[in-house]
Design a protein around this motif. Structure first.
Motif, PDB file in Angstrom:
ATOM      1  N   ASP A 108       0.829  -1.208   0.000  1.00 25.31           N
ATOM      2  CA  ASP A 108       0.000   0.000   0.000  1.00 25.31           C
ATOM      3  C   ASP A 108       0.861   1.255   0.000  1.00 25.31           C
ATOM      4  OD1 ASP A 108      -2.274   1.635   0.205  1.00 25.31           O
ATOM      5  OD2 ASP A 108      -2.106   1.670   2.383  1.00 25.31           O
ATOM      6  N   PHE A 109       1.849   1.302   0.883  1.00 24.01           N
ATOM      7  CA  PHE A 109       2.711   2.484   0.988  1.00 24.01           C
ATOM      8  C   PHE A 109       3.521   2.694  -0.285  1.00 24.01           C
ATOM      9  CE2 PHE A 109       3.165   4.078   5.533  1.00 24.01           C
ATOM     10  CZ  PHE A 109       1.913   3.615   5.903  1.00 24.01           C
ATOM     11  N   ILE A 110       4.009   1.611  -0.884  1.00 17.35           N
ATOM     12  CA  ILE A 110       4.772   1.740  -2.137  1.00 17.35           C
ATOM     13  C   ILE A 110       3.853   2.188  -3.264  1.00 17.35           C
ATOM     14  CG2 ILE A 110       6.155   0.505  -3.847  1.00 17.35           C
ATOM     15  CD1 ILE A 110       7.106  -1.339  -1.607  1.00 17.35           C
ATOM     16  N   GLY A 111       2.662   1.606  -3.328  1.00 15.58           N
ATOM     17  CA  GLY A 111       1.725   1.962  -4.384  1.00 15.58           C
ATOM     18  C   GLY A 111       1.294   3.408  -4.340  1.00 15.58           C
ATOM     19  N   LEU A 112       1.233   3.979  -3.130  1.00 11.94           N
ATOM     20  CA  LEU A 112       0.809   5.379  -2.995  1.00 11.94           C
ATOM     21  C   LEU A 112       1.814   6.361  -3.602  1.00 11.94           C
ATOM     22  CD1 LEU A 112      -0.800   5.442   0.552  1.00 11.94           C
ATOM     23  CD2 LEU A 112      -1.831   6.323  -1.548  1.00 11.94           C
ATOM     24  N   ALA A 113       3.011   5.885  -3.902  1.00 10.69           N
ATOM     25  CA  ALA A 113       3.984   6.753  -4.569  1.00 10.69           C
ATOM     26  C   ALA A 113       3.615   6.981  -6.033  1.00 10.69           C
ATOM     27  CB  ALA A 113       5.383   6.142  -4.471  1.00 10.69           C
ATOM     28  N   TYR A 114       2.658   6.174  -6.560  1.00 12.47           N
ATOM     29  CA  TYR A 114       2.337   6.233  -7.984  1.00 12.47           C
ATOM     30  C   TYR A 114       0.924   6.703  -8.287  1.00 12.47           C
ATOM     31  CZ  TYR A 114       6.521   3.299  -8.214  1.00 12.47           C
ATOM     32  OH  TYR A 114       7.797   2.809  -8.076  1.00 12.47           O
ATOM     33  N   ILE A 115       0.002   6.590  -7.341  1.00 15.92           N
ATOM     34  CA  ILE A 115      -1.386   6.946  -7.631  1.00 15.92           C
ATOM     35  C   ILE A 115      -1.923   7.885  -6.558  1.00 15.92           C
ATOM     36  CG2 ILE A 115      -1.794   4.761  -8.812  1.00 15.92           C
ATOM     37  CD1 ILE A 115      -3.311   3.788  -6.394  1.00 15.92           C
ATOM     38  N   THR A 116      -3.078   8.451  -6.831  1.00 16.14           N
ATOM     39  CA  THR A 116      -3.690   9.379  -5.881  1.00 16.14           C
ATOM     40  C   THR A 116      -4.242   8.634  -4.674  1.00 16.14           C
ATOM     41  OG1 THR A 116      -5.870   9.230  -6.913  1.00 16.14           O
ATOM     42  CG2 THR A 116      -4.366  10.918  -7.754  1.00 16.14           C
ATOM     43  N   ALA A 117      -4.433   9.384  -3.606  1.00 15.26           N
ATOM     44  CA  ALA A 117      -4.997   8.798  -2.395  1.00 15.26           C
ATOM     45  C   ALA A 117      -6.419   8.297  -2.647  1.00 15.26           C
ATOM     46  CB  ALA A 117      -4.996   9.830  -1.263  1.00 15.26           C
ATOM     47  N   GLY A 118      -7.194   9.037  -3.440  1.00 21.85           N
ATOM     48  CA  GLY A 118      -8.560   8.634  -3.731  1.00 21.85           C
ATOM     49  C   GLY A 118      -8.628   7.325  -4.497  1.00 21.85           C
ATOM     50  N   VAL A 170      -0.575  11.804 -12.243  1.00 24.03           N
ATOM     51  CA  VAL A 170      -0.325  11.846 -10.808  1.00 24.03           C
ATOM     52  C   VAL A 170       0.916  11.068 -10.404  1.00 24.03           C
ATOM     53  CG1 VAL A 170      -2.775  12.116 -10.372  1.00 24.03           C
ATOM     54  CG2 VAL A 170      -1.792   9.831 -10.383  1.00 24.03           C
ATOM     55  N   GLY A 171       1.467  10.278 -11.297  1.00 23.60           N
ATOM     56  CA  GLY A 171       2.648   9.507 -10.924  1.00 23.60           C
ATOM     57  C   GLY A 171       3.354   9.007 -12.156  1.00 23.60           C
ATOM     58  N   SER A 172       4.521   8.411 -11.962  1.00 21.95           N
ATOM     59  CA  SER A 172       5.307   7.947 -13.091  1.00 21.95           C
ATOM     60  C   SER A 172       4.760   6.654 -13.675  1.00 21.95           C
ATOM     61  CB  SER A 172       6.767   7.738 -12.661  1.00 21.95           C
ATOM     62  OG  SER A 172       6.829   6.811 -11.584  1.00 21.95           O
ATOM     63  N   GLY A 177       1.179   1.302  -9.759  1.00 19.76           N
ATOM     64  CA  GLY A 177       0.611   1.659  -8.470  1.00 19.76           C
ATOM     65  C   GLY A 177      -0.704   0.954  -8.213  1.00 19.76           C
ATOM     66  N   ALA A 178      -1.549   0.886  -9.248  1.00 19.76           N
ATOM     67  CA  ALA A 178      -2.842   0.216  -9.102  1.00 19.76           C
ATOM     68  C   ALA A 178      -2.655  -1.271  -8.813  1.00 19.76           C
ATOM     69  CB  ALA A 178      -3.673   0.412 -10.367  1.00 19.76           C
ATOM     70  N   ILE A 179      -1.701  -1.899  -9.470  1.00 13.95           N
ATOM     71  CA  ILE A 179      -1.431  -3.328  -9.237  1.00 13.95           C
ATOM     72  C   ILE A 179      -0.942  -3.555  -7.814  1.00 13.95           C
ATOM     73  CG2 ILE A 179       0.087  -5.248  -9.879  1.00 13.95           C
ATOM     74  CD1 ILE A 179      -0.041  -4.189 -12.761  1.00 13.95           C
ATOM     75  N   LEU A 180      -0.045  -2.703  -7.340  1.00 13.54           N
ATOM     76  CA  LEU A 180       0.477  -2.844  -5.976  1.00 13.54           C
ATOM     77  C   LEU A 180      -0.640  -2.700  -4.946  1.00 13.54           C
ATOM     78  CD1 LEU A 180       3.779  -0.768  -6.329  1.00 13.54           C
ATOM     79  CD2 LEU A 180       3.613  -3.228  -5.932  1.00 13.54           C
ATOM     80  N   ILE A 181      -1.524  -1.726  -5.147  1.00  9.67           N
ATOM     81  CA  ILE A 181      -2.627  -1.527  -4.220  1.00  9.67           C
ATOM     82  C   ILE A 181      -3.599  -2.698  -4.285  1.00  9.67           C
ATOM     83  CG2 ILE A 181      -4.534  -0.024  -3.566  1.00  9.67           C
ATOM     84  CD1 ILE A 181      -1.767   1.147  -3.033  1.00  9.67           C
ATOM     85  N   PHE A 182      -3.830  -3.226  -5.472  1.00  5.45           N
ATOM     86  CA  PHE A 182      -4.712  -4.382  -5.608  1.00  5.45           C
ATOM     87  C   PHE A 182      -4.179  -5.564  -4.799  1.00  5.45           C
ATOM     88  CE2 PHE A 182      -5.902  -8.386  -7.587  1.00  5.45           C
ATOM     89  CZ  PHE A 182      -7.283  -8.269  -7.681  1.00  5.45           C
ATOM     90  N   PHE A 183      -2.892  -5.837  -4.913  1.00  5.43           N
ATOM     91  CA  PHE A 183      -2.317  -6.962  -4.170  1.00  5.43           C
ATOM     92  C   PHE A 183      -2.219  -6.648  -2.674  1.00  5.43           C
ATOM     93  CE2 PHE A 183      -0.988  -8.487  -8.351  1.00  5.43           C
ATOM     94  CZ  PHE A 183      -1.320  -9.830  -8.224  1.00  5.43           C
ATOM     95  N   SER A 184      -2.197  -5.375  -2.325  1.00  8.93           N
ATOM     96  CA  SER A 184      -2.309  -5.014  -0.913  1.00  8.93           C
ATOM     97  C   SER A 184      -3.663  -5.466  -0.368  1.00  8.93           C
ATOM     98  CB  SER A 184      -2.160  -3.494  -0.748  1.00  8.93           C
ATOM     99  OG  SER A 184      -2.445  -3.108   0.586  1.00  8.93           O
ATOM    100  N   GLY A 185      -4.722  -5.167  -1.106  1.00  6.56           N
ATOM    101  CA  GLY A 185      -6.047  -5.628  -0.715  1.00  6.56           C
ATOM    102  C   GLY A 185      -6.150  -7.142  -0.723  1.00  6.56           C
ATOM    103  N   PHE A 186      -5.472  -7.787  -1.670  1.00  2.00           N
ATOM    104  CA  PHE A 186      -5.501  -9.244  -1.777  1.00  2.00           C
ATOM    105  C   PHE A 186      -4.861  -9.908  -0.559  1.00  2.00           C
ATOM    106  CE2 PHE A 186      -3.645 -13.282  -3.220  1.00  2.00           C
ATOM    107  CZ  PHE A 186      -4.774 -13.910  -3.731  1.00  2.00           C
ATOM    108  N   THR A 187      -3.713  -9.387  -0.124  1.00  2.00           N
ATOM    109  CA  THR A 187      -3.053  -9.971   1.051  1.00  2.00           C
ATOM    110  C   THR A 187      -3.864  -9.709   2.322  1.00  2.00           C
ATOM    111  OG1 THR A 187      -1.677  -7.970   1.232  1.00  2.00           O
ATOM    112  CG2 THR A 187      -0.734  -9.841   0.078  1.00  2.00           C
TER     113      THR A 187
END
Length: 313
Positions: A108-118, A170-172, A177-187
């Motif tokens: 989650d924290f790594i993914g937030l470097a690439y996408i918006t908080a919303g 919003v990010g590089s 970022g979306a994939i990282l956040i998705f797997f955050s929810g998955f774990t």
């Protein structure tokens, strides 16, 4: 993310006043959880890496969980209902804690470097659909027609949000970022699915503390291996944000949610907690200057409707 989900409790056990208080607790907890992503984004402005920021969050929250775990154990011993766990049970609780609060938080924290908080909160809000999928896969539960429709709504809503042009700058690497956040929810979903038997055995309060302690050990150990615990050279604002995150976006909302689920049930908690993604979008707009478009708003509405249908089912 929210607290561990338990089974619903009949509302007539508790007075109307207690149920109203529990509903207010859910609302406050949802606001606190929603603010976490915004606090992370604010801290990133001071050039701190994701591992160090997560470690500070755990360092400041760990004393609370240790104290509450000791208090819960002493109370259980005094009331002659203390449960002694086997080595195997300790091992599984440790692994689940690492999944739900260490690995999930790290992604989650790594993914937030690439996408918006919303957008982060919107994707994380998918975790009930992942719980549903795991129940189908591992426990052979069937998916109803309503649930299939809800799944289509949720993932279609996320697709709409990702297509929003306001997300492109919003990010590089927004897809990463979306994939990282998705797997955050998955774990985190893995943690929820695996936690049921241990919550029933030791109680949600003690179990949550043990899981958070396990996650803290993992995060702090990782930081020691990579950065040798070099944590105390950042600006004062970083520590202020970390303390706020630890207390108001970790410790307090976790136990608020647990108590509310006990009183009003997980279905009612899901209804009130659905305000989370909307709150994060609003906070991101006013505090971070994040923009959002019509497609993200429509996607958010679809995701909330779909998740609520699954959660209430």
């Amino acid at each position: 993310m929210s607290a561990t989900t338990t089974s619903s409790v009949p509302e007539n056990i508790f007075s109307q006043r207690r149920r109203i208080i529990a509903s207010v607790l859910v609302l406050i907890a949802a606001l606190c959880f929603s603010a976490k992503a915004v606090l992370v984004k604010l801290a990133y402005r001071y050039e701190i890496d994701s591992i160090s920021l997560l470690t500070l969050r755990m360092v400041f929250s760990l004393p609370f969980f240790l104290a509450i775990a000791i208090w819960a154990k002493n109370r259980a011993v005094k009331e002659n209902r203390h449960i002694i766990l086997s080595r195997r049970e300790w091992f599984y609780i440790f692994i689940l804690g690492l999944s739900g609060y260490y690995l999930a938080s790290m992604l989650d924290f790594i993914g937030l470097a690439y996408i918006t908080a919303g957008l982060e909160r919107l994707i994380l809000f998918l975790y009930p659909t992942m719980v549903l999928g795991m129940n189908v896969l591992f426990f052979k539960k069937t998916v109803t027609r309503v649930q299939w429709i809800a799944l289509a709504l949720t993932y279609g809503g996320v697709a709409l949000a990702l297509l929003d042009r306001t997300q492109l700058g919003v990010g590089s690497n927004v897809p990463l970022g979306a994939i990282l956040i998705f797997f955050s929810g998955f774990t985190y979903a893995i943690y929820l699915v695996g936690s049921g038997q241990y919550i029933a055995k030791v109680g949600s309060l003690r179990y949550t503390c043990l899981a958070m302690i396990a996650a803290s050990i993992g995060v702090i150990a990782q930081h020691g291996i990579i950065y040798q615990w070099d944590l105390w050279h950042y600006p004062l604002q970083v520590y202020t944000l970390s303390i706020i995150m630890a207390i108001f976006s970790t410790v307090l909302p976790t136990f608020m949610m647990s108590e509310a689920i006990r009183i009003i049930g997980s279905g009612n908690v899901a209804i009130i907690g659905s305000i989370g993604p909307v709150v994060t979008i609003i906070l991101g707009y006013f505090l971070l200057g994040e923009s959002f478009g019509i497609w993200q708003l429509l996607g958010t509405i679809l995701v909330i409707i779909g998740v609520l249908r699954i959660s209430l089912k």
